[in-house]
Design a protein around this motif. Sequence first.
Motif, PDB file in Angstrom:
ATOM      1  N   ALA A   1      57.009 -11.541 -17.616  1.00  7.41           N
ATOM      2  CA  ALA A   1      57.309 -12.827 -17.376  1.00  7.41           C
ATOM      3  C   ALA A   1      57.129 -12.839 -15.789  1.00  7.41           C
ATOM      4  N   ALA A   2      56.520 -14.590 -15.676  1.00  7.80           N
ATOM      5  CA  ALA A   2      55.776 -15.603 -15.061  1.00  7.80           C
ATOM      6  C   ALA A   2      56.208 -16.013 -14.303  1.00  7.80           C
ATOM      7  N   GLU A   3      56.132 -16.767 -13.203  1.00  7.12           N
ATOM      8  CA  GLU A   3      57.275 -17.937 -12.091  1.00  7.12           C
ATOM      9  C   GLU A   3      55.367 -19.449 -11.709  1.00  7.12           C
ATOM     10  N   ALA A   4      55.726 -20.054 -12.419  1.00  9.31           N
ATOM     11  CA  ALA A   4      54.421 -21.581 -12.212  1.00  9.31           C
ATOM     12  C   ALA A   4      53.882 -20.782 -10.698  1.00  9.31           C
ATOM     13  N   GLY A   5      53.161 -21.705 -10.451  1.00  8.81           N
ATOM     14  CA  GLY A   5      52.482 -21.300  -9.778  1.00  8.81           C
ATOM     15  C   GLY A   5      52.251 -20.129  -8.242  1.00  8.81           C
ATOM     16  N   ARG A   6      52.710 -18.914  -9.037  1.00 11.65           N
ATOM     17  CA  ARG A   6      53.281 -17.624  -8.050  1.00 11.65           C
ATOM     18  C   ARG A   6      51.790 -16.781  -8.198  1.00 11.65           C
ATOM     19  N   LEU A   7      51.595 -16.239  -7.626  1.00  5.82           N
ATOM     20  CA  LEU A   7      50.002 -14.963  -7.731  1.00  5.82           C
ATOM     21  C   LEU A   7      50.728 -14.051  -8.792  1.00  5.82           C
TER      22      LEU A   7
ATOM     23  N   ARG B   1      47.212 -17.131 -10.576  1.00  9.25           N
ATOM     24  CA  ARG B   1      48.329 -17.513 -10.716  1.00  9.25           C
ATOM     25  C   ARG B   1      48.735 -18.911 -11.841  1.00  9.25           C
ATOM     26  N   SER B   2      49.714 -18.364 -12.011  1.00  6.81           N
ATOM     27  CA  SER B   2      50.496 -18.300 -13.875  1.00  6.81           C
ATOM     28  C   SER B   2      50.446 -20.135 -13.227  1.00  6.81           C
ATOM     29  N   ASN B   3      50.811 -20.670 -14.150  1.00  8.05           N
ATOM     30  CA  ASN B   3      50.904 -21.891 -14.857  1.00  8.05           C
ATOM     31  C   ASN B   3      51.845 -22.819 -15.223  1.00  8.05           C
ATOM     32  N   ALA B   4      52.916 -21.107 -15.878  1.00  8.39           N
ATOM     33  CA  ALA B   4      54.105 -22.225 -16.656  1.00  8.39           C
ATOM     34  C   ALA B   4      54.716 -21.368 -16.034  1.00  8.39           C
TER      35      ALA B   4
ATOM     36  N   GLY C   1      58.821 -16.244 -24.432  1.00  5.84           N
ATOM     37  CA  GLY C   1      58.253 -17.358 -24.138  1.00  5.84           C
ATOM     38  C   GLY C   1      58.472 -17.881 -22.926  1.00  5.84           C
ATOM     39  N   PRO C   2      57.464 -18.873 -22.500  1.00  9.45           N
ATOM     40  CA  PRO C   2      56.739 -20.064 -23.572  1.00  9.45           C
ATOM     41  C   PRO C   2      55.326 -19.130 -24.376  1.00  9.45           C
ATOM     42  N   ASN C   3      54.509 -18.033 -23.621  1.00 15.84           N
ATOM     43  CA  ASN C   3      53.754 -17.910 -23.506  1.00 15.84           C
ATOM     44  C   ASN C   3      53.475 -16.379 -24.786  1.00 15.84           C
TER      45      ASN C   3
END
Length: 482
Positions: free
Chosen positions: A76-82, A94-97, A195-197
């Motif tokens: 699971a990602a955080e937008a803009g974070r490494l 960095r994640s974009n979403a 989601g979403p990816n």
Amino acid sequence: MKLSEYVEYDAIGLASLVSAGEVTPLELTRLAREAHDEVNPRVNAVIEFYEDAETVAGADAGPFSGVPFLRKDIGAAEAGRLEEQGSRLFKGHRSNADSYFFRRARDAGLRTLGRTTTPEFGISGFSESILNGITGNPWDLGRTAGGSSAGAAAAVAAGIAPIAHGSDGGGSLRTPAAWCGLVGLNPSRGRISGGPNNQDGKFGLSRQFVLCRTVRDMAAALDVFSGPHPGDPFVIIQPNRPYLEELAQPTDTLRVGVARTKWGEVETEPDVLQAVEATAALLEGMGHIVEDIEPPYEPAEYSSILLGLSDLGASSLETAARAMGRTISADTLEPVNLKLYERGRNLPLSHPGHLQEAIRRMRFRVGEAVHAFDILVTPTMPTVALPHGGIYCATNPTLSAEEYMEADAALYQYVGVFNVTGQPSVSLPLAQSTSGLPIGVQIVGRSGDEVTLVRIARDLEEAQPWSKRRPTVQAGAADSHL
């Protein structure tokens, strides 16, 4: 609040203090930072404590309002974070979403303050990578914290945060929970949206959730993170009431299958088997019907699925490398992952179909074998935490891809099978070895039946409490004597 007090609370306990006005989210963030500064140089669990941690977003209300939280560096990602996935190939990426998971975390009041270590691509159950080094087990720094949610487990056990994000594609929540003395639930397939990816990662074998110290935190986290989103390919039955409310509900009489024999090549240590026996006796004393269960699958079935999934990831890895303008080589991938990549580069078009069929056959075979039972009791791991290094690390240059996966299937014999079946399974820290190391006992439920797991985990926590056990390395130990 002193640091020695902070580490005594679970996440719900800290949120209750915030709601009562006894402590502020900012104070908790600063205590988490203090804990990090004290113990992280020793355990190497957190690879980045955010510079802007004191201003991260989080709802002012919610079951976890103001509670420090940490993100595993894959999943699971955080937008803009490494999000570097423990790999030199993705260094600086960095994640974009935003993932749905972290949107829900913020809505629940959690403050995500940093990211934790993982072995490269989460492939290993051992807590080391070339990129980030070795994460030590707070109970014994010379031993692994497990994986792949390595840093998450070490950080929670050492008191940096009371709860942390993890993911489980073959035991990656339950293994570190067992070896670090924590509660680690792998939810049913479809319970937590990817989601979403990544709605159904690895044919549904991989799921996101948390590591924590108490059953009530586990139940509250289920309430926060459960539920489908539009576009999810697989949606299961939703509970009749919040999982936190299930803590007040009685447990029905259950038929319990107990694994007293090994399911893979690695022998179960006597202390671990004794923990399983004691849990079975405890459940029988509660009025449940206890019977033995034989191994429900052949180890070769699982190791072939592991290889097949890895083969399938080769093309996507190549695509990601190309998009970043990077090349795949010994300078960017660890030895085992490079061999797995090279093995999977030239797949026949029929490969996904064959892999899906292998997963279906194993799911069916195990399903038939365990259908008669409401829950299963197994070791989480056949051993206590092992020393760092050896054949279970993706940094090992001597192993072939096939040898590595066979070794993986042998050690993680009780956990990966339930990623394939999609059943919920939780590791509970119900025992300790004669040397004082944590032992996890795994409780497995029927698909979609986290309700029963919440209730039986509560019963076991009350009967065999673990809250007073503390690792060798824990934040606040010095000021607890002041």
